[in-house]
Write a protein that holds these residues in place. Structure first.
Motif, PDB file in Angstrom:
ATOM      1  N   GLY A 131      -2.449  -8.049  -1.299  1.00 19.37           N
ATOM      2  CA  GLY A 131      -1.343  -7.381  -0.879  1.00 19.37           C
ATOM      3  C   GLY A 131      -0.227  -8.224  -0.152  1.00 19.37           C
ATOM      4  N   VAL A 132       0.112  -9.557  -0.214  1.00 19.72           N
ATOM      5  CA  VAL A 132       0.756 -10.034   0.582  1.00 19.72           C
ATOM      6  C   VAL A 132       2.033 -10.655  -0.213  1.00 19.72           C
ATOM      7  N   GLN A 133       3.305 -10.318   0.281  1.00 24.06           N
ATOM      8  CA  GLN A 133       4.390 -10.725  -0.561  1.00 24.06           C
ATOM      9  C   GLN A 133       4.415 -12.334  -0.644  1.00 24.06           C
ATOM     10  N   VAL A 134       4.995 -12.939  -1.710  1.00 29.27           N
ATOM     11  CA  VAL A 134       4.861 -14.355  -1.822  1.00 29.27           C
ATOM     12  C   VAL A 134       5.956 -14.850  -2.751  1.00 29.27           C
ATOM     13  N   GLU A 187       1.072  -1.201   0.058  1.00 27.84           N
ATOM     14  CA  GLU A 187      -0.089   0.030  -0.007  1.00 27.84           C
ATOM     15  C   GLU A 187       0.912   1.344   0.088  1.00 27.84           C
ATOM     16  N   ASP A 188       1.984   1.230   0.893  1.00 20.53           N
ATOM     17  CA  ASP A 188       2.729   2.309   0.766  1.00 20.53           C
ATOM     18  C   ASP A 188       3.342   2.731  -0.518  1.00 20.53           C
ATOM     19  N   VAL A 217       8.382  -4.870  -6.777  1.00 18.06           N
ATOM     20  CA  VAL A 217       7.677  -5.349  -5.674  1.00 18.06           C
ATOM     21  C   VAL A 217       6.253  -5.075  -6.005  1.00 18.06           C
ATOM     22  N   LEU A 218       5.928  -4.370  -6.626  1.00 17.66           N
ATOM     23  CA  LEU A 218       4.504  -4.091  -7.185  1.00 17.66           C
ATOM     24  C   LEU A 218       3.915  -5.228  -7.976  1.00 17.66           C
ATOM     25  N   LEU A 271       8.117   5.591   0.121  1.00 16.32           N
ATOM     26  CA  LEU A 271       9.149   4.383  -0.055  1.00 16.32           C
ATOM     27  C   LEU A 271       9.690   4.562   1.346  1.00 16.32           C
ATOM     28  N   PRO A 272      10.053   3.355   1.578  1.00 12.16           N
ATOM     29  CA  PRO A 272      10.664   2.728   3.056  1.00 12.16           C
ATOM     30  C   PRO A 272      12.247   3.422   2.745  1.00 12.16           C
TER      31      PRO A 272
END
Lengths: 434, 434
Positions: free
Chosen positions: A259-262, A5-6, A34-35, A12-13
């Protein structure tokens, strides 16, 4: 708010710029990766990482080291030594696969000392707690699995292997296949035992959205485990394996939608001529999700040397597009690794990863090889060694065989060193005039 | 009468049937391969071999181990130990690259004990004798080179590396290339020094037919050396390397025309993505002559672990068609190998060769992997280990980590062994009913 979401909102982190610089990529391509789900950043909201890691397309190939106690070696201190050694020789992540002792305590002590992302396989702990409670795995309660997952998430685990692809459908496929080594995944075996006894679907599959909720809450990256991976050359790329891959592909979609990284785990034991197909299949079926391979081992005969068989397979897999290599130690198939085995395993996997990066044209990798080679040409031992993959070992190997060597050459060629003859006797200029 | 003439007349060497059986090929295809020059049988008429070897197309990939004294380690007994160790762990051939001590005596003692074909690089001895006689290499007499070759031939050397591709033409190409590591072949460096000082063509090239006569007389197999092989990733597949390959291809024709068996040596340092092209080029340009690769090393950074970098490269090269892998030990680039280094080097090269054989569908290789895997599934440790590539090491690795293990499993998984859970708790029948 989660990472995805960010990023979508353009936030950006703070460490992304530095990471992009280290990887020699543009920040934008990192964000886009990443997106799209082609790159992941495994980092639990509760785990402060000194060495955060990005894994995926266009990036340096990463390496994971498995550590953890076993029934016969339930010594937490030994595992901390393995952790520190693995980090010292450059592992990018570590997984705690402990199956003996106080599992919560061990995991927490490892997490505390791990400056790199830590992964786990929560089904191990759930199964073991069921055995402790009621003497068997097969009567494990479904809620207990998710309770363990959340407990580990709260501790700060960054990524988790989830064997959600072991389903009634893939088991049907398995039952029709005359496999030589059957099931070789511990997580897979636990779940199959449970499913057959209960006559039920795998809870990790059926309640996958429950898992996604926990993952989202703590920013866990899911590593979809391959419970039906082949355990020998003969079983490689068979129908149950590919059937499971299809299920994993569907789960990748579901995770991304939430929205979960996999990432997706892959074999295992695979002949050299099937490695390219395995990587391409994963990339297609799982829509470019980062591929995390366990080896692959390119022969079954090399007991005591499986760090080498998996360096061969891993280098090739990474060259074709695998993003993340799980190390294999020389002790694989024979026993729990020692600290020294861990060192050998990490270095072998890093060699494989680096060789693949060279083949893929990674700039940072090429610069390192070029610099070392220039120092080699100039017989500058100190610089050559300090830039090498394991300076401590290289230094020792040089020293051990320098009996009487006073010159700048090594004890192999001595005064007949080709580099020396060409550089000193002739000189480049003479050669050019020839 | 030589082997080629004999075969043309339909006269078979007595061991051909047994060799064909071991290789799982028809005798006819072996004979045709030798007649076409795609297979060689390195065996000097004066060397009785207990383990003769055939190298080339359609056969098991073979492995060579280099041994030999150096200035700082001039100990013949140590080299005999290396010979016996290399043979014990399954090398197919050995090369004596001694450069210190009484070279004739050392070679003869190695030949006497070698049950496998022995190779040499005669230019080493010719150059060293010139240095001893007159203090330098560059005034070596042309006849002296051929005198050494014949002396070694008479002793029974089975194959010889001949750097006949280092010519004025290839040096011209070298002078135009801005190489990082220049020349890394000792034989190449000796000859270049001589050629530049003398302003003359390489005698091994100019008098190649003189060499062929000696080779024919003693049935020496010529191994065309690559004096301009790349010494780092950056220099791989450059013009001087390929220019030399073209010269070697022409010499292959000449050797075959004269009934002399010939193989071609290849790199060296090569990135993974260039290995296939290197093998295909050799096979085209050298008309299918067996390809003998020195590695290749797929990165320059792994000092102390180059047995692994070359196992990666060797496996891939052999998969694409290289026939013969020269081992590289962990001590490469750092010093003369120890006996233990020799062991590690041979095993790593054999793993690479075997993995390539698996990928190429070699029957014998597949049977070995299948049998081991069946025993692994049945937790039969003894059989698994006895069939593995280095049983002694596997046995030791198992034993070292069996603290308290009474059951049939290993100390990694113990009671959570996937094979055990699936086999014993469920049984195949239960699974099939599921």
């Amino acid at each position: 708010m989660g990472l995805i979401e960010d990023l979508k909102k353009g936030k950006l982190p703070e460490n992304f710029k530095k990471i992009a610089q280290e990887e020699r990529v543009e920040v934008d391509s990192l964000v886009n990766g990443v997106l799209k789900g082609e790159i992941v950043v495994p980092q639990n909201i509760f785990h402060k990482l000194k060495k955060p890691v990005v894994i995926g397309k266009g990036l340096r190939t990463k390496v994971n080291a498995n550590i953890g106690t076993s029934e016969y070696y339930p010594f937490p201190q030994e595992e901390i030594k393995k952790l520190l050694t693995a980090i010292e020789v450059g592992t990018d992540t570590v997984m705690d696969l402990s199956t003996a002792g106080d599992l919560d305590k061990i995991r927490r002590s490892i997490l505390k000392k791990s400056i790199v992302p830590l992964g786990t396989v929560p089904i191990y702990q759930a199964a073991i707690e069921s055995i402790e409670k009621r003497g068997n795995i097969v009567e494990m309660k479904e809620d207990e699995i998710f309770e363990v997952i959340e407990r580990q998430a709260k501790d700060g685990v960054d990524f988790m292997t989830i064997h959600a692809g072991v389903t009634l459908k893939t088991l049907d496929s398995l039952s029709k296949e005359d496999r030589v080594t059957g099931v070789v995944s511990r997580g897979g075996a636990f779940l199959i035992a449970w499913m057959i006894h209960q006559g039920k679907e795998n809870p990790l599959y059926e309640q996958f959205e429950r898992l996604l909720e926990i993952s989202k809450k703590y920013e866990i990256t899911i590593s979809l485990g391959d419970g039906l991976r082949p355990g020998c050359q003969a079983d490689a790329s068979d129908r149950p394996q590919i059937q499971e891959l299809i299920v994993l592909g569907e789960l990748v979609d579901l995770a991304r939608k939430n929205g979960v990284q996999v990432i997706v785990e892959g074999p295992g034991h695979v002949p050299i001529n099937q490695i390219e197909a395995n990587v391409r299949m994963e990339k297609e079926i799982c829509r470019g999700a980062p591929f995390y391979v366990l080896g692959p081992l390119v022969t079954d005969v090399a007991l005591g040397y499986d760090h080498i068989t998996s360096a061969i397979g891993g280098a090739l897999a990474a060259f074709y597009g695998a993003d993340f290599l799980c190390y294999v130690t020389p002790r694989e198939h024979l026993g729990l690794p020692t600290v020294e085995d861990v060192r050998e395993g990490v270095v072998a996997a890093r060699i494989a990863a680096h060789a693949a990066d060279i083949a893929k044209g990674n700039k940072r990798a090429w610069e390192q090889d070029l610099e070392i080679s220039k120092h080699r040409k100039n017989l500058n031992w100190e610089k050559q060694i300090s830039l090498s993959i394991d300076p401590e070992r290289a230094k020792k190997a040089l020293k051990e065989r320098r009996r009487g060597v006073k010159e700048e050459t090594c004890s192999m060629c001595g005064k007949y060193c080709a580099m020396k003859i060409i550089s000193q006797v002739l000189g480049v200029e003479t050669l050019k005039k020839c």
